[in-house]
Scaffold this active site. Structure first.
Site, PDB file in Angstrom:
ATOM      1  N   CYS A 139     -15.717  56.573  77.260  1.00  0.00           N
ATOM      2  CA  CYS A 139     -14.701  55.646  76.769  1.00  0.00           C
ATOM      3  C   CYS A 139     -15.371  54.416  76.149  1.00  0.00           C
ATOM      4  CB  CYS A 139     -13.767  55.227  77.911  1.00  0.00           C
ATOM      5  SG  CYS A 139     -12.481  54.072  77.385  1.00  0.00           S
ATOM      6  N   CYS A 350      -8.824  63.972  35.639  1.00  0.00           N
ATOM      7  CA  CYS A 350     -10.061  64.754  35.685  1.00  0.00           C
ATOM      8  C   CYS A 350     -11.123  64.156  34.772  1.00  0.00           C
ATOM      9  CB  CYS A 350      -9.781  66.208  35.327  1.00  0.00           C
ATOM     10  SG  CYS A 350      -9.045  66.439  33.680  1.00  0.00           S
ATOM     11  N   CYS A 378     -21.871  70.582  32.531  1.00  0.00           N
ATOM     12  CA  CYS A 378     -21.191  70.794  33.811  1.00  0.00           C
ATOM     13  C   CYS A 378     -22.167  71.353  34.857  1.00  0.00           C
ATOM     14  CB  CYS A 378     -20.021  71.759  33.636  1.00  0.00           C
ATOM     15  SG  CYS A 378     -19.100  72.086  35.157  1.00  0.00           S
ATOM     16  N   CYS A 388      -7.351  66.623  40.572  1.00  0.00           N
ATOM     17  CA  CYS A 388      -6.170  67.032  39.806  1.00  0.00           C
ATOM     18  C   CYS A 388      -4.932  66.994  40.707  1.00  0.00           C
ATOM     19  CB  CYS A 388      -6.354  68.434  39.236  1.00  0.00           C
ATOM     20  SG  CYS A 388      -4.897  69.013  38.308  1.00  0.00           S
TER      21      CYS A 388
END
Length: 413
Positions: A139, A350, A378, A388
Site C-alpha cells: 500500500c 493522418c 513510409c 484516424c
C-alpha cells in the site's frame, strides 16, 4: 443465452467465477461484501485488516481523478489507508460473511509492522473463517514505513513476513506486490521462498495526478497540502499487464491474481491470457457499482463461445509465449497502410500526425481532401491508422526491407 464455465480453481480454492473485489473501499464491511456476493462476484478480498494497536486516521478529501477531455476516471488517485474499523469488528464481519455465504470465496487481506503482528493476524483471520490470506505488502499511502510499499520493495522483508504468516496459518497465501519497483521477479521469488503460494499484482502506482494551477497545490487538497499516493484505474492497466508478463516469464507457471484497471470483459480477458487466474477490481466498481460484474461475465462467455472454449481456465496464460524480448522481434518487413476511400471523411488528421509526428510519408491532396502514401518514405509505423477517427486507414500489404529475405505473404501482421 450463452452459458460457459467461468469457474477457476486457484491455490486449491474453487471460485465460481474469477471476479473478486480487491482489498479497498469497495469491500470495507459485511454489508458491502454481502451485496457484492448477491450481485454475482465470485470472491471478495476484504479491505486490509491491521493490528489492534495501529490506529487509522484518514484525511478528507482523499480521492481525485485524472480526466481526458470529457472522459472522467481515466485514472483514479486514492489516499485512503487500510480498514478503519476496530479489529474485532473486522473479524466479526469476516465470520458473518463466511457463515452467510459459505460457497463464496472470502480472502482476508492483512498487514502488520512486525513479524509477530503478521503471525497473529494470520491466526485471527483463519479462525474467523477466511478461505485464503492476501498479504498487503504494497500500500503506497501508509503513514508508517513499517507498513506499505517500502516493505514490498525489500525481498528480505517480504520473505521474512511470508514466513511469519505461514507460522500463523496453513491457508493458501497470496503476496500482493508493489509496482513501485523496477523488477518484481526478485521480490516475488523471495515471497515464494518464504511460503507464499501465489502473487497478486499490481497494487497502485505512486502518483501526483493533478496540480491546482491557481492555488499551486496538488489534488486532492487537504488543508492546503497534498501527498504522493496510489494511482489506479484504466490508465494503469498497461503497467499491470507488463508486470504480470514479466512475473510469468521469470517464474514459469506462477499462480497470479491480476489487478489493475480491469473495467470491461476485454480487460479481464487480457489479464487471463497473460496468466491471471483470478481478477480483482476496485476503481470501476467505484464508478459503476457492483453490477458491472454481470457485464464482464457475459462478455467473457461470448468471447469464449467465439473462441470455441468451454472452460475459462483453458485460456489462462495463452498469450505469454507471444511476448518476447524486443531484440527477438522480426525486423525484416514493412507493413504499409491502406486507405478505404469510402470511409475517409477528409479530416486530415493522418497527414498532420505523419507530417509533424512521424516520417512525412503522407501526401495531402487539398482539393480532394484525400491522403495518399509515399511508399518510399513510409516505415510502416501505422500512426496514421491509430489517429484516424473513422478507421478509414487499415493494414495493407507487406514488403521486405532491402536486402532481407523471406516470403512477405507469410509475414503475420
Amino acid at each position: 443465452m450463452i452459458s460457459k464455465n467461468l469457474s477457476m480453481d486457484f491455490l486449491g480454492v474453487h471460485f465460481e467465477n474469477p471476479f473478486c473485489l480487491s482489498s479497498s473501499p469497495v469491500g470495507n464491511c459485511h454489508e458491502m461484501c454481502a451485496r457484492a456476493y448477491d450481485s454475482g462476484w465470485g470472491g471478495v478480498v476484504f479491505k486490509t485488516i491491521g493490528p489492534k494497536d495501529f490506529p487509522i486516521d484518514e484525511v478528507s478529501p482523499r480521492f481525485d481523478q485524472l480526466q481526458m477531455e470529457d472522459k472522467p476516471f481515466i485514472g483514479f488517485k486514492n489516499m485512503e489507508q487500510i480498514a478503519e474499523h476496530p479489529l474485532e469488528q473486522n473479524l466479526d464481519d469476516l465470520a458473518k460473511l463466511k457463515k452467510d455465504y459459505p460457497d463464496k470465496v472470502l480472502i482476508a487481506s492483512i498487514m502488520g509492522p512486525t513479524a509477530e503482528h503478521w503471525t497473529n493476524l494470520a491466526k485471527m483471520v483463519t479462525e474467523a473463517g477466511a478461505d485464503m490470506i492476501e498479504m498487503n505488502l504494497s500500500c503506497p499511502q501508509m503513514t508508517s514505513h513499517a507498513m506499505g510499499s517500502d516493505v514490498g520493495s525489500s525481498p528480505e522483508l517480504c520473505e521474512k513476513y511470508c514466513q511469519a504468516v505461514k507460522k500463523g496459518s496453513k491457508l493458501p497465501l497470496l503476496a500482493k506486490m508493489t509496482p513501485n519497483i523496477t523488477d518484481m521477479v526478485p521480490v516475488a521469488k523471495a515471497c515464494l521462498a518464504g511460503g507464499a503460494d501465489g502473487i497478486a499484482a499490481i497494487n497502485t502506482v505512486k502518483s501526483i495526478v493533478d496540480i491546482d494551477l491557481e492555488r499551486k497545490v496538488g489534488l486532492p487538497i487537504v488543508n492546503g497540502k497534498s501527498a504522493i499516493s496510489g494511482f489506479s484505474g484504466k490508465a494503469v492497466k498497461p503497467v499491470a499487464l507488463r508486470f504480470i508478463q514479466q512475473l510469468r516469464a521469470g517464474i514459469p507457471g506462477l499462480p497470479v491474481s491480476g489487478i489493475g484497471g480491469i473495467e470491461t470483459w476485454q480487460d479481464a480477458a487480457e489479464f487471463i491470457l497473460l496468466g491471471a487466474s483470478t481478477l480483482q477490481v476496485t476503481t470501476s466498481v467505484m464508478q459503476y457499482g457492483y453490477r458491472i460484474v454481470e457485464d464482464m461475465k457475459n462478455g467473457l462467455m461470448h468471447y469464449m463461445a467465439e473462441q470455441g472454449v468451454d472452460r475459462l481456465a483453458d485460456l489462462v496464460g495463452l498469450a505469454n509465449a507471444s511476448i518476447v524480448p524486443a531484440e527477438d522481434l522480426n525486423r525484416d518487413y514493412i507493413l504499409h497502410p491502406h486507405l478505404v476511400e469510402e470511409k475517409c471523411i477528409g479530416c486530415g488528421r493522418c497527414h498532420i500526425s505523419c507530417h509533424d509526428g512521424a516520417h512525412q510519408a503522407i501526401i495531402w491532396n487539398a482539393q480532394k481532401r484525400r491522403p495518399s502514401f509515399d511508399r518510399d518514405r513510409c516505415v510502416g509505423c501505422m500512426l496514421c491508422m491509430l489517429v484516424c477517427p473513422v478507421k478509414a486507414i487499415i493494414k495493407g500489404d507487406v514488403t521486405l526491407k532491402p536486402g532481407r529475405q523471406g516470403n512477405p505473404a507469410a509475414m503475420v501482421v
